[in-house]
Design a protein around this motif. Structure first.
Motif, PDB file in Angstrom:
ATOM      1  N   ALA A   4       0.836  -1.205   0.000  1.00 51.58           N
ATOM      2  CA  ALA A   4       0.000   0.000   0.000  1.00 51.58           C
ATOM      3  C   ALA A   4       0.873   1.258   0.000  1.00 51.58           C
ATOM      4  O   ALA A   4       0.602   2.220  -0.731  1.00 51.58           O
ATOM      5  N   ARG A   5       1.923   1.232   0.799  1.00 54.53           N
ATOM      6  CA  ARG A   5       2.836   2.387   0.871  1.00 54.53           C
ATOM      7  C   ARG A   5       3.463   2.669  -0.501  1.00 54.53           C
ATOM      8  O   ARG A   5       3.561   3.823  -0.929  1.00 54.53           O
ATOM      9  N   ASN A   6       3.882   1.621  -1.201  1.00 54.70           N
ATOM     10  CA  ASN A   6       4.491   1.802  -2.524  1.00 54.70           C
ATOM     11  C   ASN A   6       3.501   2.389  -3.524  1.00 54.70           C
ATOM     12  O   ASN A   6       3.882   3.193  -4.386  1.00 54.70           O
ATOM     13  N   LEU A   7       2.231   2.023  -3.406  1.00 53.62           N
ATOM     14  CA  LEU A   7       1.197   2.595  -4.293  1.00 53.62           C
ATOM     15  C   LEU A   7       1.018   4.087  -4.022  1.00 53.62           C
ATOM     16  O   LEU A   7       0.874   4.890  -4.949  1.00 53.62           O
ATOM     17  N   MET A   8       1.058   4.457  -2.736  1.00 47.30           N
ATOM     18  CA  MET A   8       0.956   5.882  -2.378  1.00 47.30           C
ATOM     19  C   MET A   8       2.162   6.657  -2.905  1.00 47.30           C
ATOM     20  O   MET A   8       2.017   7.749  -3.455  1.00 47.30           O
ATOM     21  N   LYS A   9       3.348   6.068  -2.745  1.00 47.05           N
ATOM     22  CA  LYS A   9       4.574   6.722  -3.236  1.00 47.05           C
ATOM     23  C   LYS A   9       4.529   6.927  -4.750  1.00 47.05           C
ATOM     24  O   LYS A   9       5.101   7.863  -5.277  1.00 47.05           O
ATOM     25  N   ALA A  10       3.838   6.005  -5.440  1.00 56.05           N
ATOM     26  CA  ALA A  10       3.728   6.105  -6.905  1.00 56.05           C
ATOM     27  C   ALA A  10       2.677   7.136  -7.324  1.00 56.05           C
ATOM     28  O   ALA A  10       2.494   7.389  -8.517  1.00 56.05           O
ATOM     29  N   GLY A  11       1.980   7.716  -6.337  1.00 59.35           N
ATOM     30  CA  GLY A  11       1.040   8.795  -6.645  1.00 59.35           C
ATOM     31  C   GLY A  11      -0.420   8.397  -6.675  1.00 59.35           C
ATOM     32  O   GLY A  11      -1.284   9.205  -7.013  1.00 59.35           O
ATOM     33  N   TYR A  12      -0.717   7.147  -6.345  1.00 61.31           N
ATOM     34  CA  TYR A  12      -2.124   6.739  -6.315  1.00 61.31           C
ATOM     35  C   TYR A  12      -2.818   7.289  -5.070  1.00 61.31           C
ATOM     36  O   TYR A  12      -2.213   7.373  -4.007  1.00 61.31           O
ATOM     37  N   SER A  13      -4.092   7.620  -5.243  1.00 62.91           N
ATOM     38  CA  SER A  13      -4.916   8.022  -4.106  1.00 62.91           C
ATOM     39  C   SER A  13      -5.375   6.735  -3.434  1.00 62.91           C
ATOM     40  O   SER A  13      -5.993   5.877  -4.066  1.00 62.91           O
ATOM     41  N   LEU A  14      -5.047   6.585  -2.143  1.00 63.19           N
ATOM     42  CA  LEU A  14      -5.281   5.315  -1.467  1.00 63.19           C
ATOM     43  C   LEU A  14      -6.283   5.466  -0.332  1.00 63.19           C
ATOM     44  O   LEU A  14      -6.185   6.391   0.469  1.00 63.19           O
ATOM     45  N   GLN A  15      -7.256   4.560  -0.285  1.00 61.38           N
ATOM     46  CA  GLN A  15      -8.155   4.513   0.860  1.00 61.38           C
ATOM     47  C   GLN A  15      -8.138   3.098   1.439  1.00 61.38           C
ATOM     48  O   GLN A  15      -8.002   2.121   0.708  1.00 61.38           O
ATOM     49  N   LEU A  16      -8.251   3.025   2.753  1.00 63.03           N
ATOM     50  CA  LEU A  16      -8.015   1.779   3.460  1.00 63.03           C
ATOM     51  C   LEU A  16      -9.201   1.340   4.290  1.00 63.03           C
ATOM     52  O   LEU A  16      -9.939   2.154   4.831  1.00 63.03           O
ATOM     53  N   TYR A  17      -9.325   0.020   4.384  1.00 65.49           N
ATOM     54  CA  TYR A  17     -10.178  -0.550   5.421  1.00 65.49           C
ATOM     55  C   TYR A  17      -9.456  -1.788   5.949  1.00 65.49           C
ATOM     56  O   TYR A  17      -8.917  -2.589   5.182  1.00 65.49           O
ATOM     57  N   THR A  18      -9.406  -1.940   7.235  1.00 63.76           N
ATOM     58  CA  THR A  18      -8.878  -3.148   7.854  1.00 63.76           C
ATOM     59  C   THR A  18      -9.625  -3.346   9.165  1.00 63.76           C
ATOM     60  O   THR A  18     -10.140  -2.382   9.737  1.00 63.76           O
ATOM     61  N   ARG A  19      -9.750  -4.589   9.608  1.00 66.65           N
ATOM     62  CA  ARG A  19     -10.570  -4.856  10.800  1.00 66.65           C
ATOM     63  C   ARG A  19     -10.072  -4.099  12.031  1.00 66.65           C
ATOM     64  O   ARG A  19     -10.859  -3.694  12.868  1.00 66.65           O
ATOM     65  N   THR A  20      -8.753  -3.951  12.130  1.00 67.06           N
ATOM     66  CA  THR A  20      -8.182  -3.224  13.268  1.00 67.06           C
ATOM     67  C   THR A  20      -7.581  -1.928  12.747  1.00 67.06           C
ATOM     68  O   THR A  20      -6.549  -1.950  12.066  1.00 67.06           O
TER      69      THR A  20
END
Length: 288
Positions: A19-35
């Protein structure tokens, strides 16, 4: 392509770096995780939080999932609050969990009905490969969907191969895990043999990692074994899950896999002794 919003579910040992690498590449990132705490580091770095899988699915162009077990995949893809019910038409769904080939086919069938594009894309390379964006990515699914998602895959990995239709990525990952299963036993035995023979095991690795015995397990996990570093690059409990899936698939194909069976029995023993949350290199404890 970087105007694409990627929804990411699962920020474990590998998912967080991917996920971090996708953000570094300029993608807009949204997350969901149980915790939510597990995602906090990425949220601090600029990712957006979504309160549910459904909310994430409604607002993403591409959805990437990398969770623990097939039951987790089933849970987040199916049902009225799942990805398949809530993703917008034309969304790309990429499951990077190591899961059952049959489940990948089931997701693909449902996705087609809803005009979504599904790919199964399990990975290999552990925490190091994820961090460095050098994962091997094995893909099953439609070729045009694969080509469309290639820029996304290129951020996370460097050995990216479309293996065939839905489920083919998962079958390829099973081949990968079967290879590692027996290899890990060999690495443990080799290190212990070197020690018993009075050799410096690190020096022995310097010689044998570049020869015919060379493998990721030997060169990357062998040194961790020698140093007593059992931090997870890949959890014992997840490797056991993978081997069980591989064994089940092999039995369905009437294939004999004695190396896989032996490795599974040893790792099961290791987990029962309290090492299910250790890295796979902890297997050497049984040989010490």
């Amino acid at each position: 392509m970087t105007s694409t919003t990627i929804g990411f579910v699962g920020t474990g040992v590998m998912g967080k770096s991917m996920a971090r690498n996708l953000m570094k590449a300029g993608y807009s990132l949204q997350l969901y995780t149980r915790t939510k705490e597990k995602a906090q580091e990425l949220l601090n770095e600029g990712a957006a939080w979504k309160n549910s899988v459904a909310e994430l699915a409604e607002t993403s162009d591409v959805i990437i999932t990398i969770v623990g077990y097939p039951k987790d995949v089933e849970e987040i893809y199916f049902g009225e609050n799942g990805i398949l019910e809530n993703a917008r038409e034309g969304t790309y769904l990429i499951d990077m969990t190591t899961s059952k080939p049959q489940l990948a086919q089931k997701i693909d069938e449902q996705a087609k009905k809803k005009r979504l594009y599904a790919l199964d894309a399990p990975v290999s390379g552990g925490d190091i490969g994820a961090r460095d964006g050098k994962l091997a990515i094995m893909i099953g699914g439609n070729e045009s969907a694969y080509e469309e998602m290639l820029p996304v895959f290129n951020v996370m990995g460097e050995n990216i191969i479309l293996q065939g239709p839905a489920g083919a990525g998962q079958h390829t990952k099973m081949s990968n895990q079967i290879t590692i299963a027996s290899n890990m036993i060999g690495v443990c035995e080799a290190i212990m043999y070197a020690k018993k023979a009075g050799l410096n095991p690190e020096r022995v690795l310097d010689s044998i990692t570049t020869g015919a015995a060379g493998s990721f397990s030997l060169s990357k996990l062998g040194p961790r074994m020698i140093q007593g570093d059992f931090e997870p690059g890949f959890y014992v409990k997840h490797f056991i899950k993978d081997m069980k899936i591989a064994l089940e698939s092999a039995k369905d194909m009437n294939l004999m896999t004695p190396g896989l069976e032996l490795s599974l029995s040893l790792y099961t023993e290791l987990a029962e002794k309290g090492d299910e949350d250790s890295g796979t290199q902890a297997l050497i404890k049984l040989f010490s």
